[in-house]
Design a protein around this motif. Sequence first.
Motif, mmCIF file in Angstrom:
data_model
loop_
_atom_site.group_PDB
_atom_site.id
_atom_site.type_symbol
_atom_site.label_atom_id
_atom_site.label_comp_id
_atom_site.label_asym_id
_atom_site.label_seq_id
_atom_site.Cartn_x
_atom_site.Cartn_y
_atom_site.Cartn_z
ATOM 1 N N CYS A 407 0.859 -1.188 0.000
ATOM 2 C CA CYS A 407 0.000 0.000 0.000
ATOM 3 C C CYS A 407 0.895 1.238 0.000
ATOM 4 N N SER A 408 1.910 1.195 -0.868
ATOM 5 C CA SER A 408 2.891 2.276 -0.975
ATOM 6 C C SER A 408 3.012 2.734 -2.419
ATOM 7 N N LEU A 409 3.414 3.991 -2.587
ATOM 8 C CA LEU A 409 3.683 4.545 -3.915
ATOM 9 C C LEU A 409 5.149 4.370 -4.315
ATOM 10 N N SER A 410 5.963 3.873 -3.412
ATOM 11 C CA SER A 410 7.411 3.816 -3.618
ATOM 12 C C SER A 410 7.822 2.843 -4.712
ATOM 13 N N PRO A 411 8.538 3.290 -5.748
ATOM 14 C CA PRO A 411 9.012 2.373 -6.786
ATOM 15 C C PRO A 411 10.053 1.396 -6.255
ATOM 16 N N ILE A 412 10.706 1.752 -5.147
ATOM 17 C CA ILE A 412 11.668 0.836 -4.548
ATOM 18 C C ILE A 412 10.952 -0.350 -3.928
ATOM 19 N N GLN A 413 9.902 -0.093 -3.158
ATOM 20 C CA GLN A 413 9.163 -1.163 -2.496
ATOM 21 C C GLN A 413 8.269 -1.929 -3.463
ATOM 22 N N ASN A 414 8.007 -1.374 -4.618
ATOM 23 C CA ASN A 414 7.107 -1.997 -5.580
ATOM 24 C C ASN A 414 7.878 -2.725 -6.679
ATOM 25 N N ASP A 415 8.051 -2.090 -7.815
ATOM 26 C CA ASP A 415 8.784 -2.732 -8.911
ATOM 27 C C ASP A 415 10.215 -3.079 -8.522
ATOM 28 N N GLY A 416 10.831 -2.254 -7.661
ATOM 29 C CA GLY A 416 12.211 -2.509 -7.252
ATOM 30 C C GLY A 416 12.347 -3.838 -6.535
ATOM 31 N N VAL A 417 11.418 -4.164 -5.658
ATOM 32 C CA VAL A 417 11.455 -5.432 -4.935
ATOM 33 C C VAL A 417 11.214 -6.601 -5.882
ATOM 34 N N VAL A 418 10.258 -6.461 -6.795
ATOM 35 C CA VAL A 418 10.008 -7.515 -7.782
ATOM 36 C C VAL A 418 11.271 -7.762 -8.602
ATOM 37 N N HIS A 419 11.938 -6.694 -8.987
ATOM 38 C CA HIS A 419 13.173 -6.798 -9.760
ATOM 39 C C HIS A 419 14.239 -7.567 -8.975
ATOM 40 N N MET A 420 14.402 -7.234 -7.698
ATOM 41 C CA MET A 420 15.399 -7.908 -6.870
ATOM 42 C C MET A 420 15.097 -9.394 -6.733
ATOM 43 N N ALA A 421 13.813 -9.726 -6.514
ATOM 44 C CA ALA A 421 13.429 -11.125 -6.348
ATOM 45 C C ALA A 421 13.661 -11.915 -7.640
#
Length: 483
Positions: A407-421
């Motif tokens: 429930c965040s707008l942060s690209p780090i917590q969103n697409d960034g986390v998916v990218h890392m995983a």
Amino acid sequence: MLSYSILKHVTKETKIFVRYKHPSHHWSVLRKKDHPIDKALNHFDDFYKQVFDKKWPSIRKALFAKKKYIAVVNRFGDNIETISKLESEGALNMRRLFTLEKQYIQEEISEKKRNTALENIFKLDEMTEKATENVDPKVTSDNNLSKSSQFSLASSLSNAQYDTERLVDGKSFLSPEILHHFIPATKIKGNEDFLPESSHYKFYDQNIQFAVKSDNEFDIHFPEHLDIYCYEKYNKSDFGNPSKGSTGVYNYYLMDGGSVLPILALDIKPGHRVLDMCSSPGGKSLLAIQTLYPECVVSNDISGSRLDRVESVYEQFLYDFNEKWLGPGKIKLTLGDARNIVDDNFDRILVDVPCTTDRQSLHENDNNIFKPSRIKERLQLPELQKELLFHALKLVQKGGIVVYSTCSLSPIQNDGVVHMALKQIWEETNMEIVVKDLSPALLQARSVYEFADRNLLKYGHLVLPSMSHNYGPTYFCKLKKLK
């Protein structure tokens, strides 16, 4: 004479003004105090203004405005009476809205196809006219058939190439340079040491390239037993507090409208075993049960008090919960770190991770993630989120679906986390994961939600708060395990 002299003496004395401090609860003192909500706002203004540019002021306004809710009709209560009551109050059935939009989309596509076909015919006529100038009519007649097939719509479609993969490299949207650009330059002091937030993302390696498969999804399956009601855009009407019916449970559950989409993205089918890794407060688990599809729903949480909240929701909305639900194993409540779950018999896994909860962070000081005492926890959120998603992808069965959400707008917590995983999956395992692009399917939801532009996202989808559709923020990404 005496009274005059005393008066004269008094008037010549210097007046001394004493300034008293306001008490700690005075409005002027409270206004100057730096609360967690103030720190959150400063962080978002610095961070999200760079991400959303001209849209940020309207998103910011919506985050402070009245939030909209949806009502999930309880199938285990007086659902028929509840539906009748909600519709009489002007609420709209979300499944019907999606169905209507789907019909509009099909009509639009048909119209475009007709227009395209007409354009091709006109182009063909023009080309034929030019080709037949100064040419023997007999030769032209013989070649008409071959040229017609060459420039036909069917021929064009048969020769079209569809891109099924996205190549993610150091120059992509999620490269380390861009990610660091989105991290505020603010330095945070803790234990007398200054720590820049961007240092927590140093493990991005821009030289590593890996292919990420992606498939378009053109439809959202809205379960026939799931009745969800909302109000049209700009309508700020409230649903009243739910009441208990003849079965002793509440007739509907109120939740953020954005929370519906991760459950719909799971595409739960009859007989599926569903795991909700971080289930508190319980709304999404309850929503999965309301589809009437799952064979079993496992609601897990790391906190005992938070798991108690989930159990409380079940008791309020599922009659004879302890006897008819817990006993036969239809619902399981598990306490522990989701990264340590070993049961891999799941068809669907929801990874609704702990995050900065942007809207709540701007409204509540208590337990706010931006409190000074929670700095380390906040900085380590992306790493925790990535570990949860990575573990879910390992647990889910072949052919199963994992939906990651925040429930965040942060690209780090969103697409960034998916990218890392996905990067870790590529480096350490032989698993094959495909990202489901729901953009075509989500056109059905355009009358209910406002979504972020696709050029801001690489993998998932983001519900933006707005004055017309004030749900969210909700980010969700659908991933399917092929092997």
